[in-house]
Design an enzyme around this catalytic site. Sequence first.
Site, mmCIF file in Angstrom:
data_model
loop_
_atom_site.group_PDB
_atom_site.id
_atom_site.type_symbol
_atom_site.label_atom_id
_atom_site.label_comp_id
_atom_site.label_asym_id
_atom_site.label_seq_id
_atom_site.Cartn_x
_atom_site.Cartn_y
_atom_site.Cartn_z
ATOM 1 N N HIS A 57 0.833 -1.203 0.000
ATOM 2 C CA HIS A 57 0.000 0.000 0.000
ATOM 3 C C HIS A 57 0.867 1.253 0.000
ATOM 4 C CE1 HIS A 57 0.676 -1.467 4.095
ATOM 5 N NE2 HIS A 57 0.767 -0.207 4.455
ATOM 6 N N HIS A 95 0.783 5.100 1.326
ATOM 7 C CA HIS A 95 0.124 6.042 2.226
ATOM 8 C C HIS A 95 0.127 7.427 1.582
ATOM 9 C CE1 HIS A 95 0.553 3.628 6.086
ATOM 10 N NE2 HIS A 95 1.492 3.049 5.357
HETATM 11 P P1 AMP Z 1 1.950 -0.061 7.310
HETATM 12 O O1 AMP Z 1 2.585 0.178 8.636
HETATM 13 O O2 AMP Z 1 2.657 0.653 6.191
HETATM 14 O O3 AMP Z 1 1.749 -1.537 7.017
HETATM 15 O O4 AMP Z 1 0.512 0.616 7.399
HETATM 16 C C1 AMP Z 1 -0.677 -0.075 7.578
HETATM 17 C C2 AMP Z 1 -1.771 0.953 7.678
HETATM 18 O O5 AMP Z 1 -3.012 0.301 7.500
HETATM 19 C C3 AMP Z 1 -1.841 1.654 9.051
HETATM 20 O O6 AMP Z 1 -1.726 3.059 8.852
HETATM 21 C C4 AMP Z 1 -3.197 1.243 9.594
HETATM 22 O O7 AMP Z 1 -3.825 2.265 10.335
HETATM 23 C C5 AMP Z 1 -3.964 0.918 8.323
HETATM 24 N N1 AMP Z 1 -5.075 -0.027 8.479
HETATM 25 C C6 AMP Z 1 -5.052 -1.225 9.098
HETATM 26 N N2 AMP Z 1 -6.253 -1.830 9.015
HETATM 27 C C7 AMP Z 1 -7.052 -0.996 8.307
HETATM 28 C C8 AMP Z 1 -8.409 -1.047 7.871
HETATM 29 N N3 AMP Z 1 -9.208 -2.090 8.166
HETATM 30 N N4 AMP Z 1 -8.912 -0.010 7.161
HETATM 31 C C9 AMP Z 1 -8.121 1.051 6.864
HETATM 32 N N5 AMP Z 1 -6.830 1.168 7.245
HETATM 33 C C10 AMP Z 1 -6.300 0.159 7.953
#
Ligand code: AMP
Length: 148
Positions: free
Chosen positions: A110, A112
Site C-alpha cells: 500500500h 500512504h
Molecule cells: P503499514 O505500517 O505501512 O503496514 O501501514 C498499515 C496501515 O493500514 C496503518 O496506517 C493502519 O492504520 C492501516 N489499516 C489497518 N487496518 C485498516 C483497515 N481495516 N482499514 C483502513 N486502514 C487500515
Amino acid sequence: MTTAIPTPPAPEPGCIFCKIVAGEIPAYKLYEDEHALAFLDVGPLSRGHSLVIPKAHYTTLDQMPDGLVGACASLLPRLGKAVVAATGAPGWNVLQNNGPIAGQVVMHMHFHIIPRNEGDSLGYRWSAGKLDSQDAQTLLNDITSRLN
Ligand code: AMP
Ligand code: ZN
C-alpha cells in the site's frame, strides 16, 4: 505505453486488505477501478490519511508487476490533490513500507497519502551518513548488474 498486467494471484486468507477488496469488511472507499482501491486509513497520522492498494494481493512493491505499480502509483497525484484540497493541508507525504523492518504492518502493498500540517510533529529523523566513493563504485556495479 501501458504495460500489461498479468493474471493476479488469489486473495491471501487472513489479509485485511484482501477482505476490504472482497467487501468482507467495510472501508471508507475514496476511489476504485479495475486494479486499485483507495480508502481512508482507520488509524490516521493526520486528517485525510489515505491508502492506495492494488486489488490483487502482493506483499511488497518489488513483487508487483510494473503495469500494476503504474496503475496504483498513477493515482497518487490525483488522490493527493483531492486530499489536500479537502483537508487544507499545505503539504503531503507519500509513504510506502516494504517489510516489517521498514515499518510494514499490513502485508498487502500500500501507498500512504499523509497530509502534513504546520507543527504536526510527524517528522522523522534520518541520521544521514556520507557516501564513500569506493563503496559508491561497488554499489554501482552491484546494483546495475542486477537491474533486469
Ligand atoms: P503499514 O505500517 O505501512 O503496514 O501501514 C498499515 C496501515 O493500514 C496503518 O496506517 C493502519 O492504520 C492501516 N489499516 C489497518 N487496518 C485498516 C483497515 N481495516 N482499514 C483502513 N486502514 C487500515
Ligand atoms: Zn491482501
